[in-house]
Design an enzyme around this catalytic site. Sequence first.
Site, PDB file in Angstrom:
ATOM      1  N   ASP A   1      -4.924  -5.923   5.057  1.00  0.00           N
ATOM      2  CA  ASP A   1      -6.038  -6.679   5.648  1.00  0.00           C
ATOM      3  C   ASP A   1      -6.064  -8.123   5.159  1.00  0.00           C
ATOM      4  OD1 ASP A   1      -6.997  -4.634   7.232  1.00  0.00           O
ATOM      5  OD2 ASP A   1      -8.158  -3.746   5.594  1.00  0.00           O
TER       6      ASP A   1
ATOM      7  N   ASN B   1       0.845  -1.201   0.000  1.00  0.00           N
ATOM      8  CA  ASN B   1       0.000   0.000   0.000  1.00  0.00           C
ATOM      9  C   ASN B   1       0.877   1.247   0.000  1.00  0.00           C
ATOM     10  OD1 ASN B   1       0.441   0.922   2.843  1.00  0.00           O
ATOM     11  ND2 ASN B   1      -0.413  -1.107   3.284  1.00  0.00           N
TER      12      ASN B   1
HETATM   13  N1  CTP Z   1      -4.790  -2.625  11.941  1.00  0.00           N
HETATM   14  C1  CTP Z   1      -4.157  -3.718  12.489  1.00  0.00           C
HETATM   15  N2  CTP Z   1      -4.230  -4.926  11.875  1.00  0.00           N
HETATM   16  C2  CTP Z   1      -4.900  -5.079  10.713  1.00  0.00           C
HETATM   17  C3  CTP Z   1      -5.550  -3.954  10.138  1.00  0.00           C
HETATM   18  C4  CTP Z   1      -5.475  -2.735  10.768  1.00  0.00           C
HETATM   19  O1  CTP Z   1      -3.539  -3.583  13.537  1.00  0.00           O
HETATM   20  N3  CTP Z   1      -4.941  -6.258  10.133  1.00  0.00           N
HETATM   21  C5  CTP Z   1      -4.731  -1.324  12.636  1.00  0.00           C
HETATM   22  C6  CTP Z   1      -3.992  -0.221  11.910  1.00  0.00           C
HETATM   23  O2  CTP Z   1      -2.645  -0.189  12.313  1.00  0.00           O
HETATM   24  C7  CTP Z   1      -4.738   1.029  12.362  1.00  0.00           C
HETATM   25  C8  CTP Z   1      -6.146   0.532  12.630  1.00  0.00           C
HETATM   26  O3  CTP Z   1      -6.047  -0.894  12.767  1.00  0.00           O
HETATM   27  O4  CTP Z   1      -4.238   1.540  13.579  1.00  0.00           O
HETATM   28  C9  CTP Z   1      -7.183   0.857  11.602  1.00  0.00           C
HETATM   29  O5  CTP Z   1      -6.743   0.465  10.334  1.00  0.00           O
HETATM   30  P1  CTP Z   1      -7.699   0.693   9.084  1.00  0.00           P
HETATM   31  O6  CTP Z   1      -7.036   0.098   7.878  1.00  0.00           O
HETATM   32  O7  CTP Z   1      -8.171   2.105   9.024  1.00  0.00           O
HETATM   33  O8  CTP Z   1      -8.974  -0.121   9.452  1.00  0.00           O
HETATM   34  P2  CTP Z   1      -9.312  -1.635   9.451  1.00  0.00           P
HETATM   35  O9  CTP Z   1      -9.350  -2.126  10.846  1.00  0.00           O
HETATM   36  O10 CTP Z   1      -8.421  -2.391   8.521  1.00  0.00           O
HETATM   37  O11 CTP Z   1     -10.808  -1.591   8.922  1.00  0.00           O
HETATM   38  P3  CTP Z   1     -11.376  -1.295   7.462  1.00  0.00           P
HETATM   39  O12 CTP Z   1     -10.342  -1.807   6.508  1.00  0.00           O
HETATM   40  O13 CTP Z   1     -12.639  -2.043   7.446  1.00  0.00           O
HETATM   41  O14 CTP Z   1     -11.574   0.189   7.392  1.00  0.00           O
END
Ligand code: CTP
Length: 403
Positions: free
Chosen positions: A279, A209
Amino acid sequence: MLEGKKILLGVTGGIAAYKAVDIVSRLRKAGAEVRVVMTREATEFVTELTFREISGNPVTVDMWAPIQHWNVAHIALADWADAVLVAPATANILAKAALGVADDMLTTTLLASTSPLFFAPAMNCNMYAHPAVQKNIETLTARGAHIIAPEAGKLACGAEGPGRLAEPPQIVAILDDFFARGGQLSGVKVLVTAAGTIEPIDPVRYIGNRSSGKMGYALAEEAVARGADVVLVSGPSALSAPKGLKTFISVETAQEMREAVLREAEASRIVIKAAAVADYHPKTVAAHKIKKNDEELSITLEKNPDILKELGQRKKKGQILVGFAAETQNLLQYAQEKIEKKNLDFIVANDVTKPGAGFNTSTNIVKLLSRDGAVKEMPLMTKREIAKCIFDYILPDDLGGNN
Ligand code: CTP
């Protein structure tokens, strides 16, 4: 906070050198001891005598003058200082410091010093904007030096723009603030994650990313500046690790990040997850480079563990857990939901579609949300400034914060 602090002031040859007299006077009034090193050029603008009288200490200019007070003068001065301030800092001194040139007392002292270093540039606005000067400032910043940005306004040369030395009260306030924050997190373990994770597809390709790591690295720098024992867990990034970290752990995949983070979080009082964790990862990683034989290629992805959620489940009493939310719509609603879902104390929310915000920029526009529903909106700021505001916001009173 300046009471008893030893400040070494380097004065270089610019018209703003006269303002350095006021800086010395203000530092002394605040209780600091000041010693002045001048470049030969600076003495064309203000005399040594002025600085000697106002600082109450001998002034050094010449490397080769008969030694009166120190054995090896530049080493002794460098060791003596709690902080070194160069004000005004000309384009010339910025270039020499960036390159490590040591051809006079000031440049030699700067090289020998391990103390926190502040530069307050002052020059013509075109000189200041020149890519060479900006590159030198970038180099010095990356090495941990603090740049006290010049102000915009009418310059002595008649031009108008950024280049005027920051006002002496502001310079003194920045030093004061630095010492105030200095010991605030002493003995406190802070864990920061930064940059994006990458998930291999085959030996040469991966899913990644746009995260550069700038926000996480700025947070780690700020925690170091406040005296914390900082562990930075980082995905691949072009940035160099900030100076003064306790531990730097380089990872690639979300799984590797998870292992490092869960291990380090155990004894951490503050955990800030600025990393952009993938993710999903490819369910299988091809052993050999995938050949372009087919018109279409499907890769099946499997969900990665949500590290932050796991941290929230394991959170101990007193631990402060801060997450980030990068969104393109419904910012506040999604961010609030993440606070609940992941059991966070705070979340830093940013709408990555806004100009100047989001991935791979040096600036960002964020909102700080706390568990109790409070929202603090921040204007466009550098990521370094945001890092400072985040710590001011999340630290409870017993850790010296204003929360
Ligand atoms: N995060 C994490 N582990 C993952 C995904 C995200 O620890 N597998 C953490 C990131 O470091 C950040 C927070 O969760 O502090 C939010 O990340 P974000 O990408 O905005 O959200 P997601 O939890 O991935 O949710 P979505 O993709 O549905 O928005």
